[in-house]
Write an enzyme that holds these catalytic residues in place. Structure first.
Site, short mmCIF file in Angstrom:
data_model
loop_
_atom_site.label_atom_id
_atom_site.label_comp_id
_atom_site.label_asym_id
_atom_site.label_seq_id
_atom_site.Cartn_x
_atom_site.Cartn_y
_atom_site.Cartn_z
N HIS A 52 10.73 45.34 -50.39
CA HIS A 52 10.41 43.91 -50.48
C HIS A 52 9.36 43.66 -51.57
O HIS A 52 9.46 42.69 -52.32
CB HIS A 52 9.82 43.40 -49.16
N MET A 55 12.93 38.90 -43.98
CA MET A 55 12.74 38.77 -42.53
C MET A 55 11.45 39.48 -42.12
O MET A 55 11.25 39.79 -40.94
CB MET A 55 13.94 39.34 -41.78
N SER A 87 14.34 50.44 -45.48
CA SER A 87 14.86 49.39 -44.60
C SER A 87 13.93 49.28 -43.39
O SER A 87 13.40 50.29 -42.92
CB SER A 87 16.26 49.78 -44.10
N SER A 88 13.76 48.05 -42.92
CA SER A 88 12.94 47.87 -41.72
C SER A 88 13.56 48.62 -40.54
O SER A 88 12.85 49.05 -39.63
CB SER A 88 12.83 46.39 -41.37
N ASN A 90 8.34 42.43 -41.92
CA ASN A 90 8.19 43.87 -41.78
C ASN A 90 8.33 44.51 -43.17
O ASN A 90 9.14 45.39 -43.41
CB ASN A 90 9.22 44.45 -40.79
O1 PAF Z 1 18.12 40.39 -46.42
C1 PAF Z 1 17.43 39.80 -45.54
O2 PAF Z 1 16.32 40.18 -45.23
C2 PAF Z 1 18.01 38.58 -44.84
O3 PAF Z 1 19.38 38.73 -44.62
C3 PAF Z 1 17.72 37.26 -45.57
C4 PAF Z 1 18.36 37.23 -46.95
C5 PAF Z 1 16.21 37.09 -45.72
C6 PAF Z 1 18.27 36.08 -44.78
O4 PAF Z 1 17.71 36.02 -43.51
#
Ligand code: PAF
Length: 286
Positions: free
Chosen positions: A37, A30, A187-188, A32
């Site tokens: 990530h 999502m 976490s964002s 950010n």
């Molecule tokens: O973990 C996340 O960031 C979200 O839940 C995902 C898997 C991208 C689905 O929107």
């Protein structure tokens, strides 16, 4: 790196990639983006020739009183970070592209049982929103492998179950949690914490680490361990949602004989809901 906003163009670009025989990994996000990530992107590079990241703040997975509007949107910075990690393609659709008829008439994917427990109890529509968007992303990209963070442990189990049940394309891979030096899981939503809350937040991890030590030292009274952890969180200033010791495969309440366990916790610090988990393997202790 190419950034594409349309589903049709993404499919077209990926058809050419697959036609030349390259394998494709998908990292859904999502945005950010933080080190957590980026570790997924790096792992994706070890699994496939061509790495696709998606950035989409999915309205369907936010409840009515949740943080959809305030969720950080940082596409320019995220694009630079993905480029630095040699991501091949960024798919960044609009809500209109993903839900052309709006979210209320969208067909939803529901994974029963698993979606109603733990985080699903206080976020009753959340996992249907996640499953639906991930199902769409898997159908758009048709990857050989998709990579998700283990911080959202329940989410990963739900996505795996959905992918198996619906025969969705590609393997689902989970990657280790990336933590700050304090132990706080990245976490964002950590961005929402003020200075005082930021100092308290690492206690979430410390508390479940203490629960893990209790399990490893042979304590089989799960209810007592969960209660102690809950009290410790309250004393630190959290409003705990749950602390729960579960079977790491089924997410059912763990029985004393189970050796493959996960301790999951969710707690509010002010308005911010934080989650964390630790896996515990007791097979060597038995
Ligand atoms: O973990 C996340 O960031 C979200 O839940 C995902 C898997 C991208 C689905 O929107």
């Amino acid at each position: 790196m190419e950034t594409i906003h349309s589903i049709a163009q993404t499919r077209e670009a990926l058809a050419a990639v697959k036609a030349r025989g390259d394998t494709v990994a998908l990292v859904p996000t999502m945005g950010n983006l933080h080190e957590g990530h980026l570790s997924l992107i790096r792992h994706a590079h070890t699994l496939a020739d061509y790495v696709v990241a998606s950035i989409f703040v999915n309205p369907l997975q936010f409840g009515p009183n949740e943080d959809l509007d305030s969720y950080p949107r940082t596409l320019a910075e995220d694009t630079d970070k993905l480029q630095a990690e040699k991501t091949d393609l960024l798919f960044a659709p609009s809500a209109k592209e993903m839900y052309p008829a709006g979210t209320s008439s969208q067909t939803e994917v529901k994974v029963p049982g698993l979606s109603a427990i733990l985080c699903g109890q206080s976020r009753p529509t959340h996992f249907a929103g996640v499953a639906t968007v991930v199902c769409k992303l898997l159908n758009i990209v048709s990857p050989d492998v998709s990579v998700f963070g283990l911080k959202d442990f329940q989410q990963l189990i739900i996505i795996r179950t959905m992918a198996e049940d619906l025969l969705l394309p590609g393997e689902i891979v989970g990657c280790p949690i990336v933590r700050e030096s304090t132990g706080l899981a990245m976490s964002s939503r950590n961005n929402y914490l003020d200075e005082k809350e930021s100092n308290i937040a690492p206690m979430l991890n410390q508390t479940i680490r203490a629960a893990k030590s209790a399990l490893e030292s042979g304590n089989q009274d799960h209810a007592q361990i969960e209660n102690e952890a809950t009290v410790a969180l309250e004393k630190a200033g959290f409003v705990p949602d749950y602390v729960s010791i579960r079977n790491a495969r089924s997410l059912e309440s763990a029985s004393p004989g189970d050796s493959d366990l996960v301790i999951l916790a969710a707690a509010y610090l002010g308005k911010t809901r934080l989650i964390d988990n630790l896996q515990v393997n007791l097979s060597a202790n038995r």
